[in-house]
Write a protein that holds these residues in place. Structure first.
Motif, short mmCIF file in Angstrom:
data_model
loop_
_atom_site.label_atom_id
_atom_site.label_comp_id
_atom_site.label_asym_id
_atom_site.label_seq_id
_atom_site.Cartn_x
_atom_site.Cartn_y
_atom_site.Cartn_z
N ARG A 96 15.02 81.95 60.36
CA ARG A 96 16.28 81.32 60.74
C ARG A 96 17.37 82.31 60.32
NH1 ARG A 96 17.70 76.37 62.06
NH2 ARG A 96 15.87 75.42 61.14
N LEU A 116 10.88 81.23 57.78
CA LEU A 116 10.34 79.89 58.03
C LEU A 116 8.83 79.90 58.20
CD1 LEU A 116 12.94 78.56 60.63
CD2 LEU A 116 12.93 78.24 58.16
N HIS A 141 20.31 80.98 70.18
CA HIS A 141 19.82 80.14 69.08
C HIS A 141 19.80 80.94 67.79
CE1 HIS A 141 16.08 82.35 69.45
NE2 HIS A 141 16.21 82.18 70.77
N SER A 142 19.57 80.27 66.69
CA SER A 142 19.62 80.93 65.37
C SER A 142 18.23 81.23 64.80
CB SER A 142 20.41 80.05 64.40
OG SER A 142 21.75 79.98 64.83
N PHE A 143 17.36 81.79 65.64
CA PHE A 143 16.02 82.17 65.20
C PHE A 143 15.74 83.60 65.62
CE2 PHE A 143 15.87 77.60 65.82
CZ PHE A 143 15.38 77.18 64.60
#
Length: 95
Positions: A25, A6, A35-37
């Motif tokens: 991501r 990203l 979370h998806s980061f």
């Protein structure tokens, strides 16, 4: 879904100082995060990392300030970047 890059930037802040920002991501949260980061935000001065936010596997969201490591409450990438830049400003502020 594969990981998607990203953000990848290297910003020169002074002749001896730069910030490197990398955010992915990921399809599933990294171990220790919810979370998806996956991210790494670093301030490098005179070839030494003096400030870093990251979420390496198993350690969750945290920041390194010099040799000190502290947990970070992740709410969003925008909030994380804002917190990082506030720390950068504080680090660079002349005393």
């Amino acid at each position: 879904m594969k990981a998607a890059l990203l953000l990848r930037e290297r910003l020169v802040l002074a002749s001896d100082t730069f910030a490197e920002l990398v955010v992915w991501r990921v399809p599933h949260p990294i171990s220790g995060s919810v979370h998806s980061f996956k991210y790494r935000l670093a301030l490098v001065v005179e070839e030494r990392c003096v400030l870093r936010y990251d979420n390496e596997a198993g350690r969750g969201d945290h920041r390194h300030v010099g040799a000190d490591e502290q947990p970070v409450a992740f709410t969003s990438i925008d909030e994380l970047l804002a917190a990082f830049w506030l720390d950068v400003a504080a680090w660079r502020k002349p005393e």
